[in-house]
Write an enzyme that holds these catalytic residues in place. Structure first.
Site, short mmCIF file in Angstrom:
data_model
loop_
_atom_site.label_atom_id
_atom_site.label_comp_id
_atom_site.label_asym_id
_atom_site.label_seq_id
_atom_site.Cartn_x
_atom_site.Cartn_y
_atom_site.Cartn_z
N ASP A 8 0.29 0.14 -4.08
CA ASP A 8 0.63 0.92 -2.89
C ASP A 8 -0.50 1.91 -2.58
O ASP A 8 -0.85 2.74 -3.41
CB ASP A 8 1.94 1.67 -3.21
CG ASP A 8 2.44 2.50 -2.06
OD1 ASP A 8 1.74 2.62 -1.03
OD2 ASP A 8 3.55 3.04 -2.20
N ASN A 22 -1.11 1.30 14.81
CA ASN A 22 -1.08 0.63 16.11
C ASN A 22 -1.61 1.60 17.17
O ASN A 22 -1.80 2.79 16.89
CB ASN A 22 0.33 0.12 16.45
CG ASN A 22 1.34 1.24 16.45
OD1 ASN A 22 1.18 2.24 17.15
ND2 ASN A 22 2.38 1.11 15.64
N VAL A 31 2.07 -1.14 6.13
CA VAL A 31 1.37 -0.04 5.47
C VAL A 31 1.51 1.25 6.29
O VAL A 31 1.59 2.36 5.74
CB VAL A 31 -0.11 -0.42 5.20
CG1 VAL A 31 -0.92 -0.52 6.46
CG2 VAL A 31 -0.74 0.55 4.22
N ASP A 32 1.59 1.12 7.60
CA ASP A 32 1.77 2.27 8.49
C ASP A 32 3.09 2.98 8.14
O ASP A 32 3.14 4.22 7.98
CB ASP A 32 1.82 1.74 9.93
CG ASP A 32 1.60 2.81 10.98
OD1 ASP A 32 1.29 3.94 10.61
OD2 ASP A 32 1.75 2.49 12.18
N SER A 115 -5.04 -5.63 9.72
CA SER A 115 -4.66 -6.77 10.59
C SER A 115 -4.05 -7.96 9.84
O SER A 115 -3.67 -8.95 10.47
CB SER A 115 -5.83 -7.27 11.45
OG SER A 115 -6.12 -6.37 12.49
N GLY A 117 -1.25 -8.21 8.17
CA GLY A 117 0.20 -8.25 8.10
C GLY A 117 0.76 -8.78 9.40
O GLY A 117 0.46 -9.92 9.79
N VAL A 118 1.51 -7.95 10.12
CA VAL A 118 2.13 -8.42 11.36
C VAL A 118 1.10 -8.77 12.43
O VAL A 118 1.41 -9.52 13.36
CB VAL A 118 3.15 -7.40 11.94
CG1 VAL A 118 4.34 -7.26 11.02
CG2 VAL A 118 2.52 -6.06 12.21
N TYR A 119 -0.12 -8.28 12.31
CA TYR A 119 -1.16 -8.63 13.30
C TYR A 119 -1.76 -10.01 13.04
O TYR A 119 -2.58 -10.48 13.83
CB TYR A 119 -2.24 -7.55 13.37
CG TYR A 119 -1.83 -6.31 14.16
CD1 TYR A 119 -0.53 -6.16 14.64
CD2 TYR A 119 -2.74 -5.30 14.43
CE1 TYR A 119 -0.16 -5.03 15.36
CE2 TYR A 119 -2.38 -4.17 15.17
CZ TYR A 119 -1.09 -4.04 15.62
OH TYR A 119 -0.73 -2.93 16.35
P1 ADP Z 1 -1.34 -4.89 10.53
O1 ADP Z 1 -0.37 -4.45 11.59
O2 ADP Z 1 -2.74 -4.31 10.74
O3 ADP Z 1 -1.36 -6.37 10.32
P2 ADP Z 1 0.39 -4.43 8.20
O4 ADP Z 1 0.81 -3.11 7.70
O5 ADP Z 1 1.44 -5.30 8.79
O6 ADP Z 1 -0.83 -4.14 9.21
O7 ADP Z 1 -0.31 -5.23 7.03
C1 ADP Z 1 -1.62 -4.96 6.56
C2 ADP Z 1 -1.71 -5.25 5.08
O8 ADP Z 1 -1.19 -4.13 4.36
C3 ADP Z 1 -0.90 -6.47 4.60
O9 ADP Z 1 -1.72 -7.23 3.72
C4 ADP Z 1 0.27 -5.82 3.85
O10 ADP Z 1 0.73 -6.64 2.77
C5 ADP Z 1 -0.38 -4.58 3.30
N1 ADP Z 1 0.52 -3.47 2.91
C6 ADP Z 1 1.79 -3.22 3.31
N2 ADP Z 1 2.25 -2.09 2.72
C7 ADP Z 1 1.24 -1.60 1.95
C8 ADP Z 1 1.07 -0.47 1.09
N3 ADP Z 1 2.05 0.42 0.90
N4 ADP Z 1 -0.12 -0.31 0.46
C9 ADP Z 1 -1.14 -1.18 0.65
N5 ADP Z 1 -1.05 -2.26 1.45
C10 ADP Z 1 0.13 -2.47 2.09
#
Ligand code: ADP
Length: 170
Positions: A8, A22, A31-32, A115, A117-119
């Site tokens: 994390d 975003n 992560v946001d 980018s 994750g959901v992106y």
């Molecule tokens: P984006 O909208 O830019 O795609 P996301 O948050 O959906 O961002 O995902 C970006 C990356 O962060 C993904 O690989 C996800 O698994 C990872 N992630 C999610 N939560 C955490 C966290 N607490 N610490 C580190 N990485 C994380």
């Protein structure tokens, strides 16, 4: 020094953590969401005051309850097939974060997989860009001296390790 860390990002001991935010800077999932939960409501207030951030750019805030100095909020591109400037925009996220870190005398910084994750950016291509931008920065500058790629799962961590090895060998 470049490190790959599994876990994390809100728990890391670094000067700066990067948020994959975003454009509205109003919090979200992934992560946001984790960063906003850990930082507390002051972060949302600070982000609201900034108002937003274009794709490929960065905005900085205090870190509130997270024990780091600053949070850099950067907005990665949504993957739409790769022909709409996604690679350049993603590279710009890393470049702008590193340039700001340099200006703010930051010694250590941690990036999530922006980018990926959901992106929906294809992880292998995103990791190649991340590693290339960080390596290019370190080729001409010694600060931030510690750069961490923080991954939330082992598969992503392995991609970074492979890409870092490949970069060194070329
Ligand atoms: P984006 O909208 O830019 O795609 P996301 O948050 O959906 O961002 O995902 C970006 C990356 O962060 C993904 O690989 C996800 O698994 C990872 N992630 C999610 N939560 C955490 C966290 N607490 N610490 C580190 N990485 C994380």
């Amino acid at each position: 020094m470049i490190e790959v860390h599994l876990g994390d990002i809100t728990r890391l001991q670094v000067d700066v953590i990067v948020n994959a935010a975003n454009q509205h800077l109003q919090g979200g999932g992934g992560v946001d969401g984790a960063i906003h939960r850990a930082a507390g409501p002051g972060l949302l207030e600070a982000c609201r005051k900034i108002g937003g951030c274009p794709v490929g750019e960065v905005r900085a805030t205090p870190a509130f309850s997270i024990p780091v100095k600053r949070i850099y909020h950067t907005v990665g591109p949504v993957w739409r097939g790769g022909n709409l400037g996604e690679p350049e925009l993603l590279a710009s996220c890393y470049r702008q974060c590193l340039a700001l870190a340099r200006r703010e005398n930051v010694h250590s910084i941690a990036f999530p997989a922006i980018s990926c994750g959901v992106y929906d950016y294809p992880p292998e291509q995103a990791v190649e860009i991340a590693v290339e931008q960080v390596q290019q920065h370190l080729d001409r500058d010694c600060e931030p001296q510690r750069i961490v790629f923080c991954c939330f799962d082992e598969a992503m961590a392995e991609l970074y390790r492979q890409q870092l090895e490949a970069y060194v060998r070329r």
